[in-house]
Scaffold this motif. Structure first.
Motif, PDB file in Angstrom:
ATOM      1  N   ALA A 258       0.820  -1.214   0.000  1.00  0.00           N
ATOM      2  CA  ALA A 258       0.000   0.000   0.000  1.00  0.00           C
ATOM      3  C   ALA A 258       0.855   1.266   0.000  1.00  0.00           C
ATOM      4  CB  ALA A 258      -0.934   0.004   1.214  1.00  0.00           C
ATOM      5  N   GLY A 259       1.977   1.221   0.690  1.00  0.00           N
ATOM      6  CA  GLY A 259       2.845   2.394   0.768  1.00  0.00           C
ATOM      7  C   GLY A 259       3.955   2.419  -0.257  1.00  0.00           C
ATOM      8  N   HIS A 260       3.875   1.560  -1.283  1.00  0.00           N
ATOM      9  CA  HIS A 260       5.007   1.374  -2.191  1.00  0.00           C
ATOM     10  C   HIS A 260       4.964   2.245  -3.443  1.00  0.00           C
ATOM     11  CE1 HIS A 260       6.599  -1.617   0.320  1.00  0.00           C
ATOM     12  NE2 HIS A 260       7.104  -2.412  -0.587  1.00  0.00           N
ATOM     13  N   SER A 261       4.402   3.431  -3.357  1.00  0.00           N
ATOM     14  CA  SER A 261       4.532   4.347  -4.487  1.00  0.00           C
ATOM     15  C   SER A 261       6.000   4.744  -4.628  1.00  0.00           C
ATOM     16  CB  SER A 261       3.687   5.598  -4.272  1.00  0.00           C
ATOM     17  OG  SER A 261       4.217   6.373  -3.199  1.00  0.00           O
ATOM     18  N   ILE A 262       6.373   5.204  -5.816  1.00  0.00           N
ATOM     19  CA  ILE A 262       7.743   5.681  -6.025  1.00  0.00           C
ATOM     20  C   ILE A 262       8.064   6.796  -5.041  1.00  0.00           C
ATOM     21  CG2 ILE A 262       9.194   6.987  -7.643  1.00  0.00           C
ATOM     22  CD1 ILE A 262       8.036   5.301  -9.892  1.00  0.00           C
ATOM     23  N   GLU A 263       7.127   7.730  -4.899  1.00  0.00           N
ATOM     24  CA  GLU A 263       7.362   8.860  -3.993  1.00  0.00           C
ATOM     25  C   GLU A 263       7.435   8.405  -2.539  1.00  0.00           C
ATOM     26  OE1 GLU A 263       5.286  10.576  -7.620  1.00  0.00           O
ATOM     27  OE2 GLU A 263       5.133   8.766  -6.407  1.00  0.00           O
ATOM     28  N   GLY A 264       6.530   7.499  -2.143  1.00  0.00           N
ATOM     29  CA  GLY A 264       6.468   7.077  -0.750  1.00  0.00           C
ATOM     30  C   GLY A 264       7.728   6.377  -0.289  1.00  0.00           C
ATOM     31  N   LYS A 265       8.218   5.431  -1.098  1.00  0.00           N
ATOM     32  CA  LYS A 265       9.429   4.702  -0.723  1.00  0.00           C
ATOM     33  C   LYS A 265      10.653   5.617  -0.765  1.00  0.00           C
ATOM     34  CE  LYS A 265      10.020   0.482  -2.161  1.00  0.00           C
ATOM     35  NZ  LYS A 265      10.158  -0.669  -3.088  1.00  0.00           N
ATOM     36  N   ALA A 266      10.744   6.432  -1.798  1.00  0.00           N
ATOM     37  CA  ALA A 266      11.908   7.313  -1.917  1.00  0.00           C
ATOM     38  C   ALA A 266      11.911   8.389  -0.838  1.00  0.00           C
ATOM     39  CB  ALA A 266      11.927   7.958  -3.299  1.00  0.00           C
ATOM     40  N   ARG A 267      10.734   8.839  -0.445  1.00  0.00           N
ATOM     41  CA  ARG A 267      10.645   9.849   0.619  1.00  0.00           C
ATOM     42  C   ARG A 267      11.198   9.295   1.924  1.00  0.00           C
ATOM     43  NH1 ARG A 267       5.409  10.582   0.216  1.00  0.00           N
ATOM     44  NH2 ARG A 267       5.546  11.914  -1.612  1.00  0.00           N
ATOM     45  N   GLY A 268      10.955   8.001   2.171  1.00  0.00           N
ATOM     46  CA  GLY A 268      11.501   7.376   3.367  1.00  0.00           C
ATOM     47  C   GLY A 268      13.022   7.385   3.354  1.00  0.00           C
ATOM     48  N   THR A 269      13.623   7.072   2.201  1.00  0.00           N
ATOM     49  CA  THR A 269      15.084   7.102   2.084  1.00  0.00           C
ATOM     50  C   THR A 269      15.612   8.511   2.329  1.00  0.00           C
ATOM     51  OG1 THR A 269      14.902   5.362   0.401  1.00  0.00           O
ATOM     52  CG2 THR A 269      17.024   6.471   0.611  1.00  0.00           C
ATOM     53  N   GLU A 270      14.934   9.495   1.769  1.00  0.00           N
ATOM     54  CA  GLU A 270      15.367  10.881   1.957  1.00  0.00           C
ATOM     55  C   GLU A 270      15.315  11.281   3.424  1.00  0.00           C
ATOM     56  OE1 GLU A 270      14.428  15.203  -0.051  1.00  0.00           O
ATOM     57  OE2 GLU A 270      12.733  14.041   0.683  1.00  0.00           O
ATOM     58  N   MET A 271      14.274  10.892   4.129  1.00  0.00           N
ATOM     59  CA  MET A 271      14.149  11.257   5.539  1.00  0.00           C
ATOM     60  C   MET A 271      15.279  10.649   6.377  1.00  0.00           C
ATOM     61  SD  MET A 271       9.978  10.963   5.863  1.00  0.00           S
ATOM     62  CE  MET A 271       9.837  11.418   7.588  1.00  0.00           C
ATOM     63  N   LEU A 272      15.655   9.394   6.070  1.00  0.00           N
ATOM     64  CA  LEU A 272      16.775   8.768   6.778  1.00  0.00           C
ATOM     65  C   LEU A 272      18.082   9.488   6.465  1.00  0.00           C
ATOM     66  CD1 LEU A 272      16.071   4.940   6.503  1.00  0.00           C
ATOM     67  CD2 LEU A 272      15.122   6.626   8.082  1.00  0.00           C
ATOM     68  N   TYR A 273      18.255   9.838   5.215  1.00  0.00           N
ATOM     69  CA  TYR A 273      19.468  10.550   4.793  1.00  0.00           C
ATOM     70  C   TYR A 273      19.599  11.886   5.526  1.00  0.00           C
ATOM     71  CZ  TYR A 273      22.171  13.711   1.759  1.00  0.00           C
ATOM     72  OH  TYR A 273      23.028  14.651   1.268  1.00  0.00           O
ATOM     73  N   GLN A 274      18.511  12.622   5.590  1.00  0.00           N
ATOM     74  CA  GLN A 274      18.561  13.933   6.244  1.00  0.00           C
ATOM     75  C   GLN A 274      18.905  13.802   7.726  1.00  0.00           C
ATOM     76  OE1 GLN A 274      14.642  15.374   5.223  1.00  0.00           O
ATOM     77  NE2 GLN A 274      15.350  16.365   3.357  1.00  0.00           N
ATOM     78  N   GLN A 275      18.299  12.825   8.410  1.00  0.00           N
ATOM     79  CA  GLN A 275      18.582  12.654   9.827  1.00  0.00           C
ATOM     80  C   GLN A 275      20.004  12.120  10.047  1.00  0.00           C
ATOM     81  OE1 GLN A 275      16.884  13.801  12.270  1.00  0.00           O
ATOM     82  NE2 GLN A 275      18.263  12.988  13.831  1.00  0.00           N
ATOM     83  N   CYS A 276      20.450  11.245   9.179  1.00  0.00           N
ATOM     84  CA  CYS A 276      21.811  10.726   9.292  1.00  0.00           C
ATOM     85  C   CYS A 276      22.829  11.849   9.139  1.00  0.00           C
ATOM     86  CB  CYS A 276      22.048   9.645   8.243  1.00  0.00           C
ATOM     87  SG  CYS A 276      23.624   8.791   8.400  1.00  0.00           S
ATOM     88  N   CYS A 277      22.583  12.746   8.208  1.00  0.00           N
ATOM     89  CA  CYS A 277      23.478  13.894   8.034  1.00  0.00           C
ATOM     90  C   CYS A 277      23.526  14.745   9.293  1.00  0.00           C
ATOM     91  CB  CYS A 277      23.031  14.732   6.833  1.00  0.00           C
ATOM     92  SG  CYS A 277      23.380  13.972   5.228  1.00  0.00           S
ATOM     93  N   ARG A 278      22.385  14.904   9.948  1.00  0.00           N
ATOM     94  CA  ARG A 278      22.383  15.677  11.201  1.00  0.00           C
ATOM     95  C   ARG A 278      23.228  14.982  12.264  1.00  0.00           C
ATOM     96  NH1 ARG A 278      16.645  15.643  10.121  1.00  0.00           N
ATOM     97  NH2 ARG A 278      16.038  17.540   9.014  1.00  0.00           N
ATOM     98  N   VAL A 279      23.064  13.666  12.387  1.00  0.00           N
ATOM     99  CA  VAL A 279      23.826  12.907  13.382  1.00  0.00           C
ATOM    100  C   VAL A 279      25.323  13.006  13.105  1.00  0.00           C
ATOM    101  CG1 VAL A 279      24.317  10.570  14.241  1.00  0.00           C
ATOM    102  CG2 VAL A 279      21.952  11.330  13.918  1.00  0.00           C
ATOM    103  N   LEU A 280      25.696  12.929  11.823  1.00  0.00           N
ATOM    104  CA  LEU A 280      27.102  12.983  11.441  1.00  0.00           C
ATOM    105  C   LEU A 280      27.625  14.413  11.329  1.00  0.00           C
ATOM    106  CD1 LEU A 280      27.102  10.252   8.639  1.00  0.00           C
ATOM    107  CD2 LEU A 280      27.777   9.990  11.036  1.00  0.00           C
ATOM    108  N   GLN A 281      26.704  15.375  11.506  1.00  0.00           N
ATOM    109  CA  GLN A 281      27.049  16.797  11.404  1.00  0.00           C
ATOM    110  C   GLN A 281      27.652  17.116  10.037  1.00  0.00           C
ATOM    111  OE1 GLN A 281      29.481  17.460  14.950  1.00  0.00           O
ATOM    112  NE2 GLN A 281      27.653  17.991  16.123  1.00  0.00           N
ATOM    113  N   GLN A 282      26.983  16.619   9.010  1.00  0.00           N
ATOM    114  CA  GLN A 282      27.378  16.893   7.642  1.00  0.00           C
ATOM    115  C   GLN A 282      26.206  17.530   6.900  1.00  0.00           C
ATOM    116  OE1 GLN A 282      29.378  13.909   5.376  1.00  0.00           O
ATOM    117  NE2 GLN A 282      30.275  12.886   7.166  1.00  0.00           N
ATOM    118  N   PRO A 283      26.461  18.365   5.923  1.00  0.00           N
ATOM    119  CA  PRO A 283      25.360  18.987   5.177  1.00  0.00           C
ATOM    120  C   PRO A 283      24.639  17.977   4.295  1.00  0.00           C
ATOM    121  CG  PRO A 283      27.467  19.558   4.190  1.00  0.00           C
ATOM    122  CD  PRO A 283      27.788  18.840   5.475  1.00  0.00           C
TER     123      PRO A 283
END
Length: 373
Positions: A258-283
């Motif tokens: 149900a959640g497997h739209s292109i946007e839905g799955k890719a948005r999840g990856t983007e959210m992890l990337y953004q938070q990981c960058c914060r943890v690593l203190q990288q832009p």
């Protein structure tokens, strides 16, 4: 830096390669030995992240799950090791809502319902449920909301107790996390006893977690009923080894997509990337908009004669749940549940289609469609 990611996580190389060496794994079968040197671990709901999985790893800095639910993550264990964690709440909410709407329109066509005359009970009014409630109200459908946690936090929240929803609803749609214990456990929330409270015609939709509904009890209910209730199941107990005996009794059966739209799955990856960058203190230098493929249909002009009954026809240009029901029924036994998820064909959300016209009803952008610039 060693980054390990579920092989079904879209665009993970594009987002995370600038941060380190990205290796992909099978989320269902990954072992502790495979992850021994991981600095970053990115998973989906099929991977249980706990002390057993991380027993060989002494360097992990960050765990992210590209899902809303976290019942597959031992949060206490991660906290005890001071490992940063994030999930992706709301990443695929619009995708799930579009799945539910497609299912409702199909059931209405099959059983000749007037949805404006139905009462829909939404159980779990969080990231997904709240968007569904808004969409149903925009479409003129009466909604009962059931979310005891929100009722505690928000005095103005219009909460209906679960038992009352069971007794009043013509359709119930489940969007709650899976909680095995606590004050409001949701495992087998719908069971032999609560199924008996439903009106005989009450339709069921589950696009949350399989164990929210006792599948064995549901099978008994459906196989013994004089009037079989309509049922839509996207999630199942004991995935990938689902209760095959249920399939003949289910109107729409899909493989947890149900959640497997292109946007839905890719948005999840983007959210992890953004938070990981914060943890690593990288832009965070990569944005999803630059990575999404061009949709097959970009723009559509509608006339002033467009009305509310036309919405389902517009939506079906982008997604029709019948496709995914047919895929499961034709390929489950020969290829398996996980194959269906891994090889899921592309699906775009309403937002990929830009609408133009001299008079565009306000409810279309409220449902998620974009207006042409």
């Amino acid at each position: 830096m060693k980054i390990y990611a579920d092989e079904n996580m879209p665009l993970v190389q594009a987002f995370f390669a600038p941060l380190g060496d990205v290796s992909l794994f099978n989320g269902r079968n990954v072992t502790a030995a495979q992850l021994a040197d991981a600095d970053i671990l990115l998973v989906r709901s099929v991977t249980q992240v706990d002390d057993a999985l991380l027993a060989s790893n002494q360097k992990l800095k960050f765990v992210g799950t590209a899902t809303i639910g976290t019942d597959h993550i031992d949060l206490g264990y991660l906290a005890s090791r001071d490992i940063a964690f994030t999930s992706a709440p709301g990443c695929n909410a619009q995708s799930v809502v579009e799945y539910v709407l497609s299912s409702l329109w199909l059931l209405a066509e099959k059983y000749q319902w007037q949805l404006s005359e139905k009462v829909v009970g939404v159980v779990g009014v969080g990231s997904i449920g709240s968007i569904l409630v808004q969409a149903l109200q925009v479409l003129g459908i009466k909604v009962l909301q059931c979310d005891p946690l929100r009722a505690e936090r928000e005095p103005q929240f219009e909460h209906t107790e679960f038992i009352s929803v069971c007794q009043q609803a013509d359709i119930m749609s489940f969007h709650t996390p899976l909680h095995v214990d606590g004050r409001y456990p949701t495992k087998h929330l719908l069971n032999k006893e609560t199924l008996a409270l439903l009106q005989p015609h009450c339709a069921l939709i589950n696009a949350s977690r399989g164990a929210v509904i006792d599948n064995a009890a549901l099978l008994r209910d459906l196989s013994c009923a004089v009037q079989r209730r309509p049922v839509v199941l996207d999630v199942w107990e004991h995935e990938p080894d689902i209760l095959n005996a249920l399939l003949p009794f289910v109107d729409i059966a899909t493989a947890h997509i149900a959640g497997h739209s292109i946007e839905g799955k890719a948005r999840g990856t983007e959210m992890l990337y953004q938070q990981c960058c914060r943890v690593l203190q990288q832009p965070a230098t990569t944005a999803l908009a630059s990575l999404l493929p061009r949709p097959a249909m970009e723009k559509l002009q509608i006339s002033p004669n467009f009305g509310l009954p036309d919405v389902q026809n517009l939506a079906r240009l982008l997604y029709d749940v019948r496709r995914d029901d047919a895929l499961l029924r034709n390929y489950l036994h020969s290829h398996g549940f996980d194959w269906l998820r891994k090889n899921y064909p592309p699906r775009r959300e309403f937002s990929s289609l830009q609408l133009s016209g001299s008079l565009i009803p306000a409810y279309l952008p409220q449902l998620g469609f974009n207006l042409a610039q």
